[in-house]
Every structure is written in C-alpha cells, then in structure tokens.
Design a protein around this motif. Structure first.
Motif, PDB file in Angstrom:
ATOM      1  N   THR A 721       3.426  -5.932  11.784  1.00 29.55           N
ATOM      2  CA  THR A 721       4.875  -5.729  11.707  1.00 29.55           C
ATOM      3  C   THR A 721       5.602  -7.027  11.416  1.00 29.55           C
ATOM      4  OG1 THR A 721       4.721  -3.899  13.276  1.00 29.55           O
ATOM      5  CG2 THR A 721       6.896  -4.851  12.919  1.00 29.55           C
ATOM      6  N   SER A 722       5.280  -8.099  12.151  1.00 32.59           N
ATOM      7  CA  SER A 722       5.987  -9.362  11.936  1.00 32.59           C
ATOM      8  C   SER A 722       5.626  -9.959  10.578  1.00 32.59           C
ATOM      9  CB  SER A 722       5.698 -10.347  13.068  1.00 32.59           C
ATOM     10  OG  SER A 722       4.306 -10.548  13.235  1.00 32.59           O
ATOM     11  N   TYR A 723       4.367  -9.805  10.142  1.00 30.58           N
ATOM     12  CA  TYR A 723       4.001 -10.276   8.803  1.00 30.58           C
ATOM     13  C   TYR A 723       4.787  -9.509   7.741  1.00 30.58           C
ATOM     14  CZ  TYR A 723       1.440 -10.520   4.421  1.00 30.58           C
ATOM     15  OH  TYR A 723       1.119 -10.639   3.094  1.00 30.58           O
ATOM     16  N   TRP A 724       4.856  -8.185   7.876  1.00 36.41           N
ATOM     17  CA  TRP A 724       5.582  -7.335   6.921  1.00 36.41           C
ATOM     18  C   TRP A 724       7.056  -7.738   6.834  1.00 36.41           C
ATOM     19  CZ3 TRP A 724       9.623  -3.990   8.295  1.00 36.41           C
ATOM     20  CH2 TRP A 724      10.062  -3.128   7.290  1.00 36.41           C
ATOM     21  N   GLY A 725       7.660  -8.065   7.967  1.00 36.75           N
ATOM     22  CA  GLY A 725       9.089  -8.334   7.968  1.00 36.75           C
ATOM     23  C   GLY A 725       9.484  -9.772   7.754  1.00 36.75           C
ATOM     24  N   VAL A 726       8.585 -10.722   8.062  1.00 37.66           N
ATOM     25  CA  VAL A 726       8.957 -12.140   8.037  1.00 37.66           C
ATOM     26  C   VAL A 726       8.308 -12.899   6.879  1.00 37.66           C
ATOM     27  CG1 VAL A 726       9.018 -14.298   9.365  1.00 37.66           C
ATOM     28  CG2 VAL A 726       9.280 -12.095  10.548  1.00 37.66           C
ATOM     29  N   GLY A 727       7.057 -12.605   6.565  1.00 40.12           N
ATOM     30  CA  GLY A 727       6.386 -13.310   5.468  1.00 40.12           C
ATOM     31  C   GLY A 727       7.093 -13.075   4.145  1.00 40.12           C
ATOM     32  N   ASP A 728       7.223 -14.126   3.343  1.00 41.13           N
ATOM     33  CA  ASP A 728       7.938 -13.996   2.072  1.00 41.13           C
ATOM     34  C   ASP A 728       7.357 -12.900   1.182  1.00 41.13           C
ATOM     35  OD1 ASP A 728       9.719 -15.903   2.761  1.00 41.13           O
ATOM     36  OD2 ASP A 728       9.030 -17.438   1.359  1.00 41.13           O
ATOM     37  N   TRP A 729       6.025 -12.713   1.233  1.00 37.61           N
ATOM     38  CA  TRP A 729       5.385 -11.673   0.413  1.00 37.61           C
ATOM     39  C   TRP A 729       4.940 -10.491   1.278  1.00 37.61           C
ATOM     40  CZ3 TRP A 729       4.593 -16.880  -0.646  1.00 37.61           C
ATOM     41  CH2 TRP A 729       4.983 -17.295  -1.929  1.00 37.61           C
ATOM     42  N   GLY A 730       5.321 -10.472   2.544  1.00 37.31           N
ATOM     43  CA  GLY A 730       4.814  -9.443   3.450  1.00 37.31           C
ATOM     44  C   GLY A 730       5.113  -8.033   3.001  1.00 37.31           C
ATOM     45  N   TYR A 731       6.382  -7.753   2.711  1.00 40.22           N
ATOM     46  CA  TYR A 731       6.750  -6.400   2.294  1.00 40.22           C
ATOM     47  C   TYR A 731       6.195  -6.080   0.912  1.00 40.22           C
ATOM     48  CZ  TYR A 731      10.191  -7.893  -1.156  1.00 40.22           C
ATOM     49  OH  TYR A 731      10.795  -8.433  -2.263  1.00 40.22           O
ATOM     50  N   ASP A 732       6.114  -7.103   0.050  1.00 45.84           N
ATOM     51  CA  ASP A 732       5.606  -6.954  -1.312  1.00 45.84           C
ATOM     52  C   ASP A 732       4.119  -6.596  -1.280  1.00 45.84           C
ATOM     53  OD1 ASP A 732       4.325  -7.744  -3.809  1.00 45.84           O
ATOM     54  OD2 ASP A 732       6.266  -8.528  -4.400  1.00 45.84           O
ATOM     55  N   TYR A 733       3.339  -7.401  -0.561  1.00 49.21           N
ATOM     56  CA  TYR A 733       1.899  -7.147  -0.452  1.00 49.21           C
ATOM     57  C   TYR A 733       1.646  -5.809   0.238  1.00 49.21           C
ATOM     58  CZ  TYR A 733      -3.039  -7.803   0.651  1.00 49.21           C
ATOM     59  OH  TYR A 733      -4.402  -7.643   0.749  1.00 49.21           O
ATOM     60  N   SER A 734       2.455  -5.499   1.249  1.00 48.96           N
ATOM     61  CA  SER A 734       2.290  -4.233   1.962  1.00 48.96           C
ATOM     62  C   SER A 734       2.611  -3.042   1.063  1.00 48.96           C
ATOM     63  CB  SER A 734       3.183  -4.204   3.202  1.00 48.96           C
ATOM     64  OG  SER A 734       2.776  -5.208   4.121  1.00 48.96           O
ATOM     65  N   GLY A 735       3.396  -3.282  -0.002  1.00 49.58           N
ATOM     66  CA  GLY A 735       3.663  -2.215  -0.962  1.00 49.58           C
ATOM     67  C   GLY A 735       2.407  -1.697  -1.620  1.00 49.58           C
ATOM     68  N   VAL A 736       1.339  -2.502  -1.622  1.00 51.68           N
ATOM     69  CA  VAL A 736       0.030  -2.076  -2.130  1.00 51.68           C
ATOM     70  C   VAL A 736      -0.927  -1.822  -0.966  1.00 51.68           C
ATOM     71  CG1 VAL A 736      -1.971  -2.718  -3.524  1.00 51.68           C
ATOM     72  CG2 VAL A 736       0.328  -3.326  -4.300  1.00 51.68           C
ATOM     73  N   ALA A 737      -1.059  -2.819  -0.097  1.00 49.45           N
ATOM     74  CA  ALA A 737      -2.061  -2.743   0.965  1.00 49.45           C
ATOM     75  C   ALA A 737      -1.708  -1.721   2.035  1.00 49.45           C
ATOM     76  CB  ALA A 737      -2.242  -4.119   1.600  1.00 49.45           C
TER      77      ALA A 737
END
Length: 842
Positions: A721-737
């Motif tokens: 959750t924190s990676y998805w919301g805070v990492g600059d590419w978190g939401y982007d990478y999660s769009g695939v992963a």
C-alpha cells in the motif's frame, strides 16, 4: 633430557620450515619470504637537483604504483629512458655507493577477512608501504616498522618503496603478525580471483552508433575514476574494419546529443554551458568544427532529417515551485523528476532559418522523422486516471512542407515507434494490450503482462495495425528497419539472454542470429550496409565490443576495452541447472562455482533472484556480481521464477497480481531440490538476496520459510500500500503488476502479501539496505520493517546510504555496500563475524 631437547629442536625446525612462528602465547607470525625486486635504480640527474632529502625522494612518484601488478621479467620504464625489470629477490644485502631506490613486491591472498599487522624488522632506511596501490600509515619503534592491515577476502599486492642512502646496508625481513592462527598464501604471481576493481573500475559502453555507410562506429564510454570518485564519459569513433580509434572526445569539452550526418564523415553534437547550448558540426576528415546554431536556452534534444535538409530540436521550461508550496494536479506531478514541458522548433540548414512548431502546452517530448524527410511523428504522454497504467501515449503526424499536425495513435501501452524504409508504415513496440489487445494470445480471463513487449506493423493509409510477434516468446527491447535490405532486426530478451533476431516480412518468421555471447547490449545497425556493432558478454565472459556481419551472421571482436584488466583474472565455472515444479513447469537457473571448487567440501550458498517482471540476464558483472560472490568462496544459485518476460506471454502473465504467491513457492521448492541434488552445498548455510521487487520477495520469503539462514533485501517493498501510494512509480508499476487491484478492493493482496503485516513470522537474520533518497521504492519501506523487527526482538540490521537513489552509485559508498553484503553473509553463513564487526560494531 636429550629426548626433550631433540623434540624442542624438531618443533622449532618444523615451525621455521612452515614459515610460521609463535613468539608469545597470543601472537602468531608468518614470514613473507617471497619477493620481487625492481632496482636498485639511480635517481636521474634532473630529479636529483630537486630532490635534496631522502624524505622528498621517498615521496616523489617515480613510477605509478596504483595499478601495478608486477610479474617476473616485466619491464618498467624508468626516468631518463632507462629500463628496469622485475626479478625474483634472492635475499642479497644491499650496500650502495650512491643513494638509490628499490621496490619490493609480493602478493598476499587471504580467504577470509583478516586484521593483521605488517612488521619490517632491523630497518633504518626510509621506506613507504603500499597496499593495493594505496599508501598506508606506519609507525616506528627502534629499528622496527609496523603497519596495521585490514585484509578483505581477496588477493592483495604489497609494495615497499625503499630509499637506500649512500654506504648504508639493507636486508629485508618482513612478517605478518596476528593474534589468532591464520594462513595467507604468499606468491609472486598476479593471477587472482575476481575483485571489486574488475567490477567497478572497468570501461563500460552505454551506447553505440554506426555511421550510415557502416565504416565507422561511435562508442559511448563511461568509467569511474576511483581517486576522484567521478564517472568519466566520453566518445570514441572507431573504424569498423580495424577497430582503430580515429577520434576521442576526451580532449574536447563534454559533448552530448551526438548524431551522424548522412555523409558519414561528420557528426553534430551539443555543447552546453550553464543553460545555454550551441550545436556544432565536426568533420573527421580535417578535424575541424563549426557552429551550426548558436546559444539556444534550455536546449533538450535534436533530431536530424535523413537528407540533412533540416533538424528539429526541443527546448524546455522547468516548473518552479512558488514560496515553498506546489499545487499537485496529477499523480505524476508529485514525482521528483516531473515538471518539464517542451516546445518544438525546426531549423533549415540551407538558409539557417528557424520556425516554431509547437508551444509548451502541447508538450511533445520526442520526434521520429520519416526516411523520406517529409513527415515526422511527435509523441507525448498524458495522464489517464481511468485506464491502466494511468497514463496515455499520443502520437501526432507532422507534415513538414505543409506545416500541419494531426493526431494519429492513442495508446496506453505504446513504448516506441520507428519508420519503414518507404515511410508508409510504422513499426510499433508496445504491450500485448496495444491496439485493443490484438497482440494478446492469452485466454480472456487472463490479464497479460504488458511489460512483455510485442511488435506491430501500422499502415498509415488504412490506419490499421497487425501484430507480428504474438507467437514469438522473446520480449522485444529494440528494433531497426534496415533500408539496405528491408529486413527488420530486433534485439530481444530471450529467457535469461538478450539476442539479435531477423524478421522476414515475406515468410513472417523470426530467425535468431547466433552471437558468441549470451547477452547483447547497446546494439546499433548501419542504415546502408549489413553491419551492426554491439557490446556483449556472458556469465563467464567479460564485455567486449563486437562487429556483426548481418549477411553472414558472423561476429568478430572489434575492441576489447578491458583486456588488460582481466589478463590475470581466474573465474570459477558456471553451469546451467534447471528443475521442474510439482506442476511440471521448468524453471531455469544457473550455478556459479568458486575458483578451485572441491566437490568433497561443504560450501555456503547464496540464492539470487529478481522474481519480478524482468529475468536476471546472463551478463557479466553488474550491480549484483554473481562471479564476485563466488570468488569469495560461495556457491551462487540464480533462478528465474514465473512472471519474467522473455519466456512467452503465458509465463510472464503469472506476474500479474501474484506478489510472491507463486514465485516464493517456486524458489523454496527449487532450493530444496538444489540441496538434494548437490551434496556439497551446506543446507544450514544458505542465504537469499534480492533487490527492488526482489527485495520485496526476500522479505516475503523470510515470512514463509526457515530454509534460509540469512536474508538481504536491498530497496525492498515491505508494504504494498505505501509503495503504491508513495513511490514515484508505485501506482504506474502496479498498473501492470497489480492490474485492476487497489488497497480498497484487494486487501488480500495489499495486506495479505505485504511482509510488514507478517513481520512476526520472520525468524532469521535480515539485512535491509536502502539509498536514503530513493524515490522509486522510498526508504520508508525499509524503515518500517526495521522498526517492526526491532520491536519484535528479531535479528535485523539497517544500512542506509546518504544521497543515493534506487541504485548505490557513488564509488566509495558502492564499495561499502558491496562489502556490507559479503560481510553479512560471512557472519551468518561462514560463522565469520569479524568483517561485519569491524565495519559496524563500533
């Protein structure tokens, strides 16, 4: 009584024979009895006039010692055109009639970290001591000189520089002293196991560019300068026939934006001072340059028309935050790298006229000019919060003569484009979901891994695309459409290799071009000839520059940039080792063995993986150098669990929404099989290491199994959750992963697969490593896991690196980082805590 005396004499003679001495209850000595000697050498006349004292002679650098690896019979150029030769020292006494200089050299190899002391006895002449090229501090007591040495597990070069004053005798007597019994190999040979210098100090090629006629190649090199801790970057132009260097930018100011002109003897480049840039043309025939465009503010990039009648360039403006606050309008705006907008201009070379094409609001970021020089494709990226991966690529067609722009393609999964030689089609690289999923070969209920890049042909007349790589398992990294023979060449990730393939449009088949190496990087193709140049390596083959004849398929070494650095390096063997899962799936892997491997011994083992969307390729060295780990006495096992690209769409799709569920089971099962099949691996001494997604997987594995004795997670994710919301590419990478999955609709993933929420299950020592300004996986991911394990009373360590991002790049900090990894494993897998304690206990 006679028997006792005989026994004592026998023991003393044995100790003397083995060169070890116990001269007190707690101290052990090892005599250094093998030396090479250079000299005695006379001080040249000019230097003699300047260097009046013995101290100044000792300090003067007559020959460079930092990179020296002496060998018997090797010649050294001395001042005054004299030649000296290294020879074996025969214990002679020196008694010069004039002041002279001597150099002594020996090699000390130790197989564990050792804190010891160098003793030089009965000496009253000036002496300097160099360990691995670095001057070390000494202390003197009477006629004895000593120096403390911290010897890491490798082969060291010890050099003594001695000034022999007139009429003063000298005899060398040197020892290593330690509180514990120890064994070092003393030798006169420079052959050694792989060391950190072979990883960090070598030349690397980041890009190549072959001239249109194929006769020349520009090679873009980097190398870290250890003393200044700076990365040097420069360009060399080589003949593709001989490999001879015809040009080097080392003597020029730093250049960027290198582009060949179509005459193949000239190139353009950008020279920048502060924010002001100028474009220059350099002619290789007469080595002259001229300024083409002067003083452009905030110049970003430029693109030449194929006929060189015009070029297009972009300038940028940088967002400036006012009074310490920022209005963040889109998710991407919070990233540290965002904030630039671009405007495009066209410059006509005949009249020297410039026209503006687009302003900053249109924000075109890249340009692809057609081979007929009549059209250009402009690309930009915008946010798209309704569709994965939450940004969209839009391409526009610009007609040069009409000065007209119209929208062409919109896609959330488009990565790159290039033109057909006749300028009528586009070769598009994108995910399987591109063009409404025509590249997806999976069943409807399976979400593809859109990092598994496919190729499409897009017809500009019909506005329709056709997939050409749906049944091609490798994932495409780069494409070139050759105007000479109309073939399309691809560089693609093929399992754990990267290879070159040729695609025939008539037969619609891919044919692999065999290369002598397993990994091809920085490939460049000639526009007009069947020639390519690439930078290639393999598991046990350091990188070299190769030329490839595309007609015959034959590769030859064009230049071995690091031949000297690897001349005396010994490498252990590497063998493939695969296993089948319980479901019958083959998981490939490989094993790196230590130098002088003995199957009758027990070895600790390091298991390395990524586990994310990319395979661990078979290139040499890198950020996680498996050969270097093996050189430290470990067996290293690398495996490719499910989800990686390069094995086909079905295999790569397992990555989507998995987050450790399948991959962790495969790793655990594979390691058990590894132990069962390899009796020389100590089952109680196995460590696991991974970085980024692999760092997440390491932490996840620590919650699932006790098969490992120690773990290392670099830049690992502890909370999805924190990676998805805070990492600059978190939401982007999660769009695939984590496709279509969010913290509010898939708590089973975001909580159930986050190691932080299972921290109480971690029972084995865990080392967390992180750059403290990492904006990809923020350091909070390690901080919160560290806090949890500390409160739980678990064995945990956290080491952060000041000013470092996702990768540790600063030279000294990277050396510390590499040593930290080995020291942690030495402590827990070899029961040798001394190295770690020396680095961090204080």
């Amino acid at each position: 009584m006679r028997f006792k005396l005989f026994f004592i004499l026998f023991i003393l003679s044995f100790l003397s024979f083995s060169h070890f001495y116990i001269y007190s209850e707690n101290l052990h000595l090892q005599k250094i009895d093998k030396w090479l000697v250079l000299g005695p050498a006379q001080i040249p006349g000019v230097e003699k006039e300047v260097l009046k004292s013995e101290k100044s002679i000792l300090k003067f650098n007559f020959i460079p010692l930092s990179l020296m690896r002496p060998l018997k019979g090797e010649r050294v150029e001395w001042l005054g055109n004299k030649k000296l030769y290294w020879r074996v020292f025969e214990k002679q006494r020196f008694n010069p009639s004039k002041t002279q200089i001597l150099y002594f050299a020996t090699y000390i190899e130790n197989f564990k970290w050792l804190q010891t002391k160098l003793l030089i006895k009965n000496i009253d002449v000036p002496i300097s001591i160099f360990l691995d090229g670095n001057l070390i501090e000494t202390s003197k007591s009477g006629n004895e000189i000593s120096a403390g040495l911290n010897l890491i597990n490798t082969k060291h070069i010890l050099i003594l520089k001695v000034v022999l004053p007139k009429d003063k005798s000298f005899r060398l007597s040197a020892f290593l002293e330690n509180k514990k019994s120890f064994v070092n190999e003393i030798s006169l040979t420079p052959y050694h196991r792989l060391n950190k210098e072979n990883i960090l100090n070598i030349k690397n090629v980041r890009r190549t560019s072959v001239s249109p006629d194929g006769k020349l190649v520009a090679v873009f090199l980097t190398q870290i300068e250890e003393k200044r801790e700076e990365k040097q970057s420069w360009v060399e132009i080589l003949s593709t026939q001989t490999g001879r260097t015809l040009f080097s930018s080392k003597n020029l100011a730093k250049i960027k934006g290198f582009k060949w002109l179509n005459n193949s003897i000239s190139f353009s480049y950008i020279k920048t001072k502060k924010e002001i840039s100028s474009v220059f043309i350099y002619n290789l025939n007469n080595n002259r340059q001229r300024c083409l465009i002067r003083e452009i503010k905030n110049l970003s990039k430029l693109w030449w028309a194929n006929n060189n009648s015009f070029l297009i360039y972009s300038v940028y403006i940088q967002r400036k935050d006012k009074e310490g606050y920022r209005n963040i309008k889109e998710i991407i705006d919070r990233a540290g790298f965002s904030g630039r907008k671009y405007s495009m201009y066209i410059y006509y070379t005949d009249g020297g006229v410039t026209h503006k094409i687009s302003d900053f609001e249109e924000n075109f970021e890249s340009v692809f000019i057609s081979p007929d020089s009549k059209k250009a494709l402009f690309m930009k990226e915008i946010s798209d919060n309704k569709n994965r991966p939450y940004h969209k690529f839009i391409s526009y067609l610009f007609y040069v003569n009409r000065f007209h722009i119209k929208k062409l393609i919109e896609s959330n999964w488009l990565y790159n484009v290039s033109w057909s030689p006749d300028s009528k089609k586009l070769l598009v690289l994108g995910g399987p979901s591109s063009f409404k999923g025509i590249g997806n070969k999976l069943k409807k209920d399976i979400i593809p891994n859109d990092y598994d890049i496919q190729a499409f042909l897009y017809d500009l007349n019909t506005k329709k695309a056709k997939p050409i790589s749906r049944d091609f398992n490798p994932s495409i990294d780069f494409a070139s459409w050759n105007s000479f023979n109309k073939n399309i060449h691809f560089c693609a990730t093929d399992g754990s290799c990267t290879r070159i393939f040729k695609f025939s449009q008539k037969k619609r088949v891919f044919k692999r071009i065999n290369t002598p190496v397993e990994v091809v990087r920085a490939v460049s193709f000639s526009k007009l000839k069947n020639i390519a140049v690439y930078w290639g390596s393999g598991c046990s083959e350091p990188f070299k520059l190769y030329k490839l004849n595309l007609s015959s398929g034959k590769s030859v070494v064009l230049k071995d940039y690091n031949k000297k650095e690897f001349k005396y390096v010994k490498l252990g063997r590497v063998e493939n080792w695969n296993f089948k899962t319980k479901e019958g799936k083959t998981i490939i892997g490989r094993i790196y063995y230590p130098v002088n491997f003995d199957k009758n011994k027990k070895y600790p083992c390091i298991v390395y993986y990524y586990g994310g969307t990319s395979p661990v390729t078979r290139d040499f060295g890198g950020r996680y150098p498996k050969n270097w780990y093996a050189a430290k006495g470990y067996i290293v096992y690398v495996l490719q669990p499910s989800g990686a690209i390069g094995f086909g769409q079905e295999f790569s799709s397992i990555h989507v929404n998995d987050w450790g569920k399948v991959t962790s089971k495969e790793i655990i099962y594979g390691v058990k099989e590894l132990i069962r099949c390899h009796k020389y691996i100590d089952p109680k001494k196995i460590g696991a290491i991974g970085a980024s997604y692999g760092g997440f997987l390491t932490q996840y594995l620590a919650t699932q199994t006790d098969i490992f004795s120690a773990f290392i997670s670099h830049a690992g994710i502890s909370s999805l959750t924190s990676y998805w919301g805070v990492g600059d590419w978190g939401y982007d990478y999660s769009g695939v992963a984590t496709a279509n999955s969010f913290p509010w609709n898939r708590k089973d993933i975001y909580v159930g697969h986050s190691p932080l929420y299972m921290a109480d299950r971690i029972n084995k020592p865990l080392l967390l490593l992180h750059g403290n300004v990492d904006n990809n996986v923020p350091p909070g991911e390690s901080y919160q896991m560290f806090a949890a394990l500390k409160l739980l009373g678990k064995e945990v360590a956290l080491v952060t690196f000041e000013g470092e991002q996702h990768f540790i790049m600063g030279y000294k900090k990277r050396v510390q980082w590499m040593r930290t990894i080995i020291a942690w494993f030495d402590k827990w897998l070899k029961d040798e805590p001394e190295h770690w304690d020396n680095m961090y206990k204080k």
